[in-house]
Design an enzyme around this catalytic site. Structure first.
Site: not given
Ligand code: F6R
Length: 264
Positions: A80, A153, A158
């Site tokens: 993303d 997610h 989402e």
């Molecule tokens: C990031 C992504 C998100 C994160 C998720 C967890 O490329 O796709 O799904 O993996 O929001 O984020 P962190 O690791 O910052 O807790």
């Protein structure tokens, strides 16, 4: 791979629980390195950003610098990117990947793909479709690395009220970010949620679930509820990570004790 304290087969895939995050990062890096070596260096990887994979990327860079792991023939596709955002913006995922991984390994720049947060609105759909075609042209994803949001997610797919079969087959697209996602991202935007972009481009659930292997990581107590719902709850569009049940034989979860604390 460093031995997990506990391993079990669950409805959502193979689950490894580590007492501490450090061996978890080592084990995750080992799985990625093995994927590359198994493919004689020609692997196609789906990568994630966020706080979770930072330490893992440090270890992968070490595998390259000290262990001779080459990324010369590896292709990567990131999950993303915020939208709109310039690749020069300190919060862009393009810059994150450059800083944490791409600048530390020998991947040719034209093999390291990140969705483009600068395409005009009118070109978003075509750009997202093209991104999926590039992945197919590269032979499909050998391994998709995932984190999990506090709201369950994966990528920026989402929670929604769509029927699960539809929500599990969504294409790569522009998505409004969920309030929980924006609240969590605020720490990167000077603590101000209003500065977090309202949208992101995300690889769709269809492409994520089509990867030949999926490695999902979670550490820390803030992920415990989402992990428990995803692994032990029903398949639900309210918890997109629960779609991993539908492809469980190819899914590996690596989590630490803190992220495992809500599992029954
Ligand atoms: C990031 C992504 C998100 C994160 C998720 C967890 O490329 O796709 O799904 O993996 O929001 O984020 P962190 O690791 O910052 O807790």
């Amino acid at each position: 791979m460093p031995a997990p304290a506990q391993s079990s087969t669950t409805a959502a895939g193979q689950l490894f629980i580590f007492d501490h995050p450090e061996p978890l990062w080592e084990a995750a890096a080992d799985q990625i390195a093995q994927t590359i070596r198994r493919q004689q260096g020609r692997a196609t990887l789906g990568l994630a950003t966020g706080s979770t994979p930072r330490a893992l990327y440090r270890i992968l860079a070490r595998h390259h610098q000290e262990g001779g792991l080459s990324f010369q023939n590896v292709s990567t596709y990131n999950l993303d990117e915020y939208y709109p955002i310039s690749p020069l913006d300190p919060n862009s995922y393009r810059l994150y990947m450059h800083q944490h991984l791409f600048s530390k390994i020998d991947i040719p720049p034209n093999r390291a793909h990140v969705l483009d947060g600068t395409v005009p609105e009118s070109a978003v759909e075509a750009h997202c479709a093209e991104f999926e075609r590039w992945i197919e042209h590269d032979g499909g994803l050998d391994l998709q690395l995932l984190g999990i949001g506090r709201n369950g997610h994966i990528g920026f797919n989402e929670p929604s009220n769509l029927p699960p079969d539809q929500a599990a087959a969504l294409p790569t697209r522009k998505m409004p970010l969920h309030p929980v996602t924006r609240a969590d991202a605020a720490r990167d935007f000077g603590g101000n949620e209003a500065h977090v972009p309202a949208f992101a481009l995300t690889l769709g659930t269809r492409a994520i679930l089509s990867a030949r292997a999926i490695l999902i990581l979670a550490t820390g107590p803030s992920k415990a509820e989402a992990v428990a719902k995803a692994i032990q709850g029903p398949v639900s569009s309210q918890v997109p990570a629960s779609f991993l049940h539908t492809v469980a034989p190819k899914v590996t979860w690596m989590i630490d004790r803190a992220a495992a604390q809500a599992l029954r």
